[in-house]
Write an enzyme that holds these catalytic residues in place. Structure first.
Site, PDB file in Angstrom:
ATOM      1  N   SER A   1       0.837  -1.203   0.000  1.00 25.59           N
ATOM      2  CA  SER A   1       0.000   0.000   0.000  1.00 25.59           C
ATOM      3  C   SER A   1       0.868   1.248   0.000  1.00 25.59           C
ATOM      4  O   SER A   1       2.011   1.224   0.484  1.00 25.59           O
ATOM      5  CB  SER A   1      -0.871  -0.032   1.264  1.00 25.59           C
ATOM      6  OG  SER A   1      -1.466   1.213   1.498  1.00 25.59           O
TER       7      SER A   1
ATOM      8  N   TYR B   1      -1.930  -0.938  10.269  1.00 27.51           N
ATOM      9  CA  TYR B   1      -1.915  -1.092   8.811  1.00 27.51           C
ATOM     10  C   TYR B   1      -0.552  -0.718   8.217  1.00 27.51           C
ATOM     11  O   TYR B   1       0.029  -1.486   7.445  1.00 27.51           O
ATOM     12  CB  TYR B   1      -3.024  -0.226   8.201  1.00 27.51           C
ATOM     13  CG  TYR B   1      -3.309  -0.587   6.766  1.00 27.51           C
ATOM     14  CD1 TYR B   1      -3.929  -1.793   6.442  1.00 27.51           C
ATOM     15  CD2 TYR B   1      -2.954   0.264   5.733  1.00 27.51           C
ATOM     16  CE1 TYR B   1      -4.177  -2.141   5.131  1.00 27.51           C
ATOM     17  CE2 TYR B   1      -3.206  -0.074   4.418  1.00 27.51           C
ATOM     18  CZ  TYR B   1      -3.814  -1.273   4.110  1.00 27.51           C
ATOM     19  OH  TYR B   1      -4.055  -1.618   2.819  1.00 27.51           O
TER      20      TYR B   1
HETATM   21  N1  LIG Z   1      -8.871  -1.053  -0.948  1.00 29.75           N
HETATM   22  C1  LIG Z   1      -7.844  -0.263  -0.895  1.00 29.75           C
HETATM   23  O1  LIG Z   1      -7.957   0.980  -1.023  1.00 29.75           O
HETATM   24  C2  LIG Z   1      -6.445  -0.836  -0.702  1.00 29.75           C
HETATM   25  C3  LIG Z   1      -5.352   0.024  -0.830  1.00 29.75           C
HETATM   26  C4  LIG Z   1      -4.073  -0.484  -0.667  1.00 29.75           C
HETATM   27  C5  LIG Z   1      -3.881  -1.835  -0.429  1.00 29.75           C
HETATM   28  N2  LIG Z   1      -4.956  -2.648  -0.301  1.00 29.75           N
HETATM   29  C6  LIG Z   1      -4.702  -4.042  -0.016  1.00 29.75           C
HETATM   30  O2  LIG Z   1      -5.374  -4.859  -0.953  1.00 29.75           O
HETATM   31  C7  LIG Z   1      -5.625  -6.139  -0.377  1.00 29.75           C
HETATM   32  C8  LIG Z   1      -7.075  -6.529  -0.643  1.00 29.75           C
HETATM   33  O3  LIG Z   1      -7.922  -5.638   0.063  1.00 29.75           O
HETATM   34  P1  LIG Z   1      -9.343  -5.186  -0.465  1.00 29.75           P
HETATM   35  O4  LIG Z   1      -9.330  -3.712  -0.498  1.00 29.75           O
HETATM   36  O5  LIG Z   1      -9.692  -5.960  -1.683  1.00 29.75           O
HETATM   37  O6  LIG Z   1     -10.237  -5.583   0.794  1.00 29.75           O
HETATM   38  P2  LIG Z   1     -11.461  -6.605   0.967  1.00 29.75           P
HETATM   39  O7  LIG Z   1     -12.453  -6.428  -0.116  1.00 29.75           O
HETATM   40  O8  LIG Z   1     -11.881  -6.458   2.370  1.00 29.75           O
HETATM   41  O9  LIG Z   1     -10.774  -8.024   0.749  1.00 29.75           O
HETATM   42  C9  LIG Z   1      -9.905  -8.582   1.704  1.00 29.75           C
HETATM   43  C10 LIG Z   1      -9.679 -10.025   1.297  1.00 29.75           C
HETATM   44  O10 LIG Z   1      -8.702 -10.592   2.170  1.00 29.75           O
HETATM   45  C11 LIG Z   1      -9.221 -11.841   2.637  1.00 29.75           C
HETATM   46  N3  LIG Z   1      -8.681 -12.139   3.953  1.00 29.75           N
HETATM   47  C12 LIG Z   1      -8.687 -11.337   5.054  1.00 29.75           C
HETATM   48  N4  LIG Z   1      -8.126 -11.981   6.086  1.00 29.75           N
HETATM   49  C13 LIG Z   1      -7.770 -13.216   5.619  1.00 29.75           C
HETATM   50  C14 LIG Z   1      -7.159 -14.337   6.203  1.00 29.75           C
HETATM   51  N5  LIG Z   1      -6.779 -14.344   7.494  1.00 29.75           N
HETATM   52  N6  LIG Z   1      -6.921 -15.430   5.438  1.00 29.75           N
HETATM   53  C15 LIG Z   1      -7.286 -15.437   4.144  1.00 29.75           C
HETATM   54  N7  LIG Z   1      -7.874 -14.405   3.526  1.00 29.75           N
HETATM   55  C16 LIG Z   1      -8.113 -13.306   4.266  1.00 29.75           C
HETATM   56  C17 LIG Z   1     -10.738 -11.673   2.658  1.00 29.75           C
HETATM   57  O11 LIG Z   1     -11.351 -12.945   2.499  1.00 29.75           O
HETATM   58  P3  LIG Z   1     -12.101 -13.780   3.644  1.00 29.75           P
HETATM   59  O12 LIG Z   1     -12.739 -12.807   4.588  1.00 29.75           O
HETATM   60  O13 LIG Z   1     -13.068 -14.612   2.863  1.00 29.75           O
HETATM   61  O14 LIG Z   1     -11.032 -14.609   4.279  1.00 29.75           O
HETATM   62  C18 LIG Z   1     -10.940 -10.855   1.393  1.00 29.75           C
HETATM   63  O15 LIG Z   1     -11.020 -11.697   0.283  1.00 29.75           O
HETATM   64  C19 LIG Z   1      -5.289  -6.009   1.111  1.00 29.75           C
HETATM   65  O16 LIG Z   1      -4.027  -6.560   1.377  1.00 29.75           O
HETATM   66  C20 LIG Z   1      -5.262  -4.506   1.319  1.00 29.75           C
HETATM   67  O17 LIG Z   1      -4.443  -4.136   2.391  1.00 29.75           O
HETATM   68  C21 LIG Z   1      -6.241  -2.187  -0.431  1.00 29.75           C
END
Ligand SMILES: NC(=O)c1ccc[n+]([C@@H]2O[C@H](COP(=O)([O-])OP(=O)(O)OC[C@H]3O[C@@H](n4cnc5c(N)ncnc54)[C@H](OP(=O)(O)O)[C@@H]3O)[C@@H](O)[C@H]2O)c1
Length: 260
Positions: A149, A162
């Protein structure tokens, strides 16, 4: 998902963790559309099965891998088994992540607040990335991708849960890249800005926010060239890098964290 794209994919097989939602869901669809057999990892079975059905209905190949990355040892064992069973993972995307954690009445630096994101965003990502790495090196072929990120560039208020594990993930990827030079295994750190997913809270401004599908299309197109890093969107990333390079006191002032 663009169904008819069937040029030679850059990878035959890919594990995408966090594929049940948001960025991982979009990345998996994009990779499958490019002809990659995707293994969909996360804890929630129902959305993973729905995604696998969606991909197969469009002629793609997908399988569900139930995985809790925060249980690092079990995660390593599961990914190694998958690597053997599928004849070798060529791409591993450590995307599963937990957003910034808060708990009513508890300071943001209390261990109980930090623990889940540390176990998931750092240890879980590290376990996912390194599990099949010895086998990849032995094959002389592979690609590791970590979804980090822009928040890894510098400290933000109330965001230790985070920023810290994401900074650790980015450093891990940099170290792996050095150690794997010449091995045939590429390492890419993706530094993402705001992407509209369930993780994003509606409590602050989200400049240059991307839709997950747009994010995935751009990232997968660039990943095929095996870059060291992808900062996306670039203007916001540049601003974040410049801000992170300011003296600590200036940053604290700008973030409203200096008592006058
Ligand atoms: N959205 C943003 O603005 C943003 C910006 C920078 C980076 N990111 C990064 O992008 C990645 C995806 O995030 P997102 O924004 O797509 O959020 P999201 O829609 O909440 O998705 C998070 C995903 O991670 C999985 N997950 C969480 N804990 C887990 C665990 N212990 N074991 C296996 N799977 C797990 C969840 O699946 P289950 O609950 O089914 O396990 C879900 O599929 C993250 O690493 C986040 O930090 C996001």
């Amino acid at each position: 998902m663009a169904s008819a794209r069937r040029e030679r994919p850059a990878w035959r097989t890919a594990l995408v963790t966090g594929a049940s939602s948001g960025i991982g869901h979009a990345l998996a669809r994009e990779l499958a559309a490019a002809g990659v057999h995707v293994f969909l990892g996360a804890r929630r079975e129902v959305p993973l099965r729905a995604l696998a059905d969606h991909i197969r209905a469009r002629g793609g190949a997908a399988d569900v891998v139930l995985l809790d990355v925060s249980q690092a040892d079990a995660c390593v064992a599961r990914v190694r088994q998958l690597d053997q069973d599928c004849g070798g993972l060529e791409l591993v995307v450590a995307n599963a992540g937990a957003g910034p954690r808060r708990r009513e009445g508890a300071p943001s630096y209390q261990w109980e607040v930090l623990a889940e994101a540390f176990h998931t965003n750092f240890c879980g990502a590290a376990a996912t990335l390194t599990a099949a790495l010895p086998a990849m090196v032995a094959r002389g072929r592979g690609h590791l991708v970590g979804i980090s990120s822009l928040a890894s560039f510098g400290a933000l208020p109330d965001a230790a849960s985070y920023c810290a594990p994401k900074a650790g993930l980015s450093m891990l990827l940099d170290c792996l890249r050095l150690d794997l030079a010449g091995s045939g295994v590429a390492v890419t750190a993706v530094h993402a800005g705001f992407v509209r997913t369930p993780m994003l809270e509606d409590t602050h401004a989200q400049p240059q926010r991307l839709e997950p599908d747009v994010f995935a299309t751009r990232v997968v197109a660039r990943l095929a060239r095996r870059p060291a890093r992808i900062d996306i969107p670039q203007p916001l990333a540049l601003g974040a890098r410049l801000f992170a390079g300011l003296p600590a006191r200036v940053r604290a002032l700008a973030l409203g964290r200096v008592k006058r």
